[in-house]
Design an enzyme around this catalytic site. Structure first.
Site, PDB file in Angstrom:
ATOM      1  N   ASP A 132     -34.132  42.995 -63.512  1.00 21.88           N
ATOM      2  CA  ASP A 132     -32.850  42.572 -64.073  1.00 21.88           C
ATOM      3  C   ASP A 132     -32.799  43.026 -65.524  1.00 21.88           C
ATOM      4  O   ASP A 132     -33.770  43.601 -66.030  1.00 21.88           O
ATOM      5  CB  ASP A 132     -32.648  41.055 -63.947  1.00 21.88           C
ATOM      6  N   HIS A 141     -20.996  43.751 -54.282  1.00 24.36           N
ATOM      7  CA  HIS A 141     -19.603  43.279 -54.254  1.00 24.36           C
ATOM      8  C   HIS A 141     -19.010  43.155 -55.654  1.00 24.36           C
ATOM      9  O   HIS A 141     -17.799  42.975 -55.799  1.00 24.36           O
ATOM     10  CB  HIS A 141     -19.489  41.954 -53.485  1.00 24.36           C
TER      11      HIS A 141
END
Length: 467
Positions: free
Chosen positions: A320, A368
Site C-alpha cells: 500500500d 472498482h
C-alpha cells in the site's frame, strides 16, 4: 473457475449461469419487480403482495420465537442486527422487504412515487445535521429529554433542531413520546453508540452527498466521464483537474480517519465478511509449495492475516502507499506463526510491480475505484513481474445482467455504481467488462471467469498469465 470452492452447505453461482439457485432467484426477482408479472387488476396485485407479507412475516416470526431470538421492533432496546439466518428464513426477509416496497409504490401511485422519490435527498439532509452535531449522543438512552434542554446542548436554533429531528422521525429515527420531548428508537440509539456508523453517515452526508449534487455539472463539462479529477467530488470541493478524492481526503487527517471508519462499517455489513473469500478460495497448491500471495492495496493486511491463519506455509506481501504501511500495527498479528509470514511493502499500484514471480496478485476493493484506462494501467503494471501460471484475483462487485440480480441486492449494487461515478468517475462492472479489462491490458491474460459464494455480495474475478 476451479479454484473457488464452496462447502456443501454453500453453493457458488457463476454470473449469468442457469443453476437451480439462479433460476429460483430469478423467479423471486420476477415476482417482485414492478410490471414483470401482471395480474388481472391493481387490486388483485395488492392482495397478492399483502398475502406474501403476511405469510413470510409469520415464517420469520415463528423462526425467531422457536429459537429464542428477540423479535425485532423499533424500541430503543431492539436488537442491532439480525443474526445469521437459514437460507429459507433469509429469503422470507427478502420477500417481506420486496413485497412491502412494491405495495408502497402501488398504493402511492406512479405520479406520487416519482414526485417523492426526488425528495429522498432530504432523508440524507436531516441525518447529516443530526450526525454532524452529535445529537444522538445527547439524548439519554433511558428517558426522554425536553427539546428545549436538548437545544441548550447544541449551537442550533430551536427551529432548526426541531425540524431535523421531526424529519428524521418520519424515518423512525428518534420519536416524540409527548409534545416537546425527544426519545430514542433503535435506529437513533445505535447511531449514538456506534462510531463506525457515525463515520459512515458522516462520509456519505458530508463528502459523497455534495459529490452527487455536482455529477450533472461534471457530466456536462466532461461527458466522457473518465478522469478521476473531473468527477462530481472534484466539482463539489473545488479540486477539478487537480487531484482525485483519495488525495483530497489524505490531506485531512480527520476526513481520512472518518473514511476508513466508514469503510469498516460498510465492509462489516451483511454479505461482506472476508471469510467468504478466505473459506472458499482454494490456495492449497500455492500453500503446498510455499508460494507467495501479494495483497495489492491491502491496507493493514487484514485479508492476508486471515488467509495466513488458514494456509500455514505460504508467504504474504501486503502493499500500500507509504503512509498506510507506516501506520500498520506492529506486529501485524499476535500470532507469531502468522506475523512471521507477512511482510509490508510500500508500493503505488500505478507503478511497476516490484514483487517478481509471485503466485497470486490480489486486489480487493481496488479495481472498482478506477475507470477503464486506469484499471487497465493497474493490470499492465503487473506484467513485468508475472511468471507463467500466475493468478490475478479481483475481489469486487460483479453486477449481473439487468433484471437477473437478486432483487434484495440490486438496489445496493446500483447505488454503489452511482456513488463510484460521483466520487471518482469509476464504476462497478459486469463480467464482460472485467473480461475486457484483461483483454485490453494484454492478450496473454487468460480470463477464467467470475464466481460468487451464496449469500456473499462480492465476487471473485480471476485471470491467469499465460505467456
Amino acid at each position: 473457475m476451479a479454484e473457488l470452492r464452496a462447502p456443501s452447505s454453500l453453493s457458488t453461482e457463476r454470473n449469468g449461469s442457469a443453476s437451480n439457485t439462479d433460476v429460483d432467484k430469478q423467479k423471486l426477482n420476477h415476482l417482485y419487480q414492478n410490471g414483470n408479472k401482471k395480474t388481472g387488476s391493481a387490486e388483485s396485485r395488492m392482495l397478492v403482495l399483502a398475502e406474501t407479507i403476511r405469510a413470510e412475516t409469520q415464517k420469520l416470526h415463528a423462526y425467531l420465537e422457536s429459537n429464542g431470538i428477540a423479535q425485532p421492533d423499533l424500541s430503543v432496546d431492539a436488537p442491532d442486527d439480525f443474526p445469521p439466518l437459514p437460507d429459507e428464513i433469509q429469503e422470507s426477509r427478502q420477500k417481506i422487504f420486496l413485497a412491502s416496497r412494491e405495495l408502497t409504490d402501488i398504493v402511492r401511485g406512479p405520479r406520487e412515487t416519482v414526485r417523492y422519490a426526488v425528495w429522498s435527498y432530504l432523508d440524507t439532509l436531516s441525518l447529516q445535521l443530526i450526525n454532524s452535531y452529535g445529537i444522538a449522543k445527547l439524548v439519554p438512552l433511558d428517558a426522554p429529554i425536553k427539546l428545549t434542554e436538548l437545544q441548550s446542548k447544541t449551537p442550533l436554533e430551536p427551529v432548526h433542531l426541531a425540524r431535523a429531528l421531526r424529519h428524521a422521525m418520519t424515518n423512525n429515527i428518534f420519536r416524540e413520546p409527548s409534545p416537546g420531548y425527544i426519545a430514542h428508537t433503535s435506529s437513533s440509539r445505535i447511531l449514538a453508540q456506534d462510531p463506525a456508523l457515525q463515520a459512515w453517515v458522516g462520509f456519505n452526508s458530508e463528502d459523497a452527498f455534495p459529490a452527487a449534487g455536482h455529477v450533472l455539472q461534471a457530466l456536462k463539462d466532461h461527458p466522457e466521464a473518465i478522469s478521476s479529477t473531473h468527477a462530481g467530488f472534484n466539482y463539489a470541493f473545488n479540486t477539478v483537474g487537480q487531484e482525485p478524492m483519495f488525495a483530497t481526503l489524505g490531506k485531512d487527517l480527520a476526513r481520512a480517519k472518518r473514511f476508513a471508519q466508514a469503510m469498516h462499517s460498510f465492509s462489516h455489513g451483511e454479505g461482506y465478511k472476508v471469510s467468504y473469500f478466505v473459506d472458499n478460495y482454494d490456495l492449497s497448491e500455492v500453500d503446498k509449495r510455499g508460494g507467495t500471495f501479494v495483497d495489492i492495496g491491502g491496507s493493514h493486511g487484514f485479508v492476508s492475516v486471515e488467509l495466513a491463519k488458514r494456509w500455514k506455509d505460504m508467504k504474504f506481501i501486503v502493499e500500500d502507499l507509504p503512509k498506510t504501511i507506516e501506520s500498520a500495527p506492529q506486529p501485524i498479528s499476535d500470532d507469531k506463526t502468522v506475523a512471521d509470514r507477512i511482510s509490508l511493502q510500500a508500493h503505488d499500484f500505478f507503478q511497476e510491480q516490484p514483487v517478481k514471480g509471485a503466485d497470486v496478485y490480489f486486489f480487493r476493493w481496488i479495481i472498482h475505484n478506477h475507470a477503464k484506462p486506469y484499471a487497465v494501467s493497474i493490470l499492465r503494471n503487473l506484467i513485468p513481474a508475472l511468471k507463467p501460471g500466475a493468478r490475478v484475483v479481483i475481489n469486487d462487485y460483479c453486477i449481473r445482467e439487468a433484471g437477473s440480480e437478486n432483487a434484495w441486492d440490486e438496489k445496493l449494487l446500483r447505488n454503489m455504481d452511482m456513488i463510484m461515478g460521483a466520487l471518482l468517475n469509476a464504476q462497478e462492472r459486469e463480467e464482460w467488462e472485467f473480461r475486457e479489462l484483461f483483454e485490453a491490458a494484454d492478450p496473454r491474460f487468460k480470463f477464467k471467469g467470475v464466481q460468487r459464494v451464496e449469500n456473499c455480495k462480492m465476487s471473485v474475478i480471476e485471470a491467469v498469465w499465460d505467456e
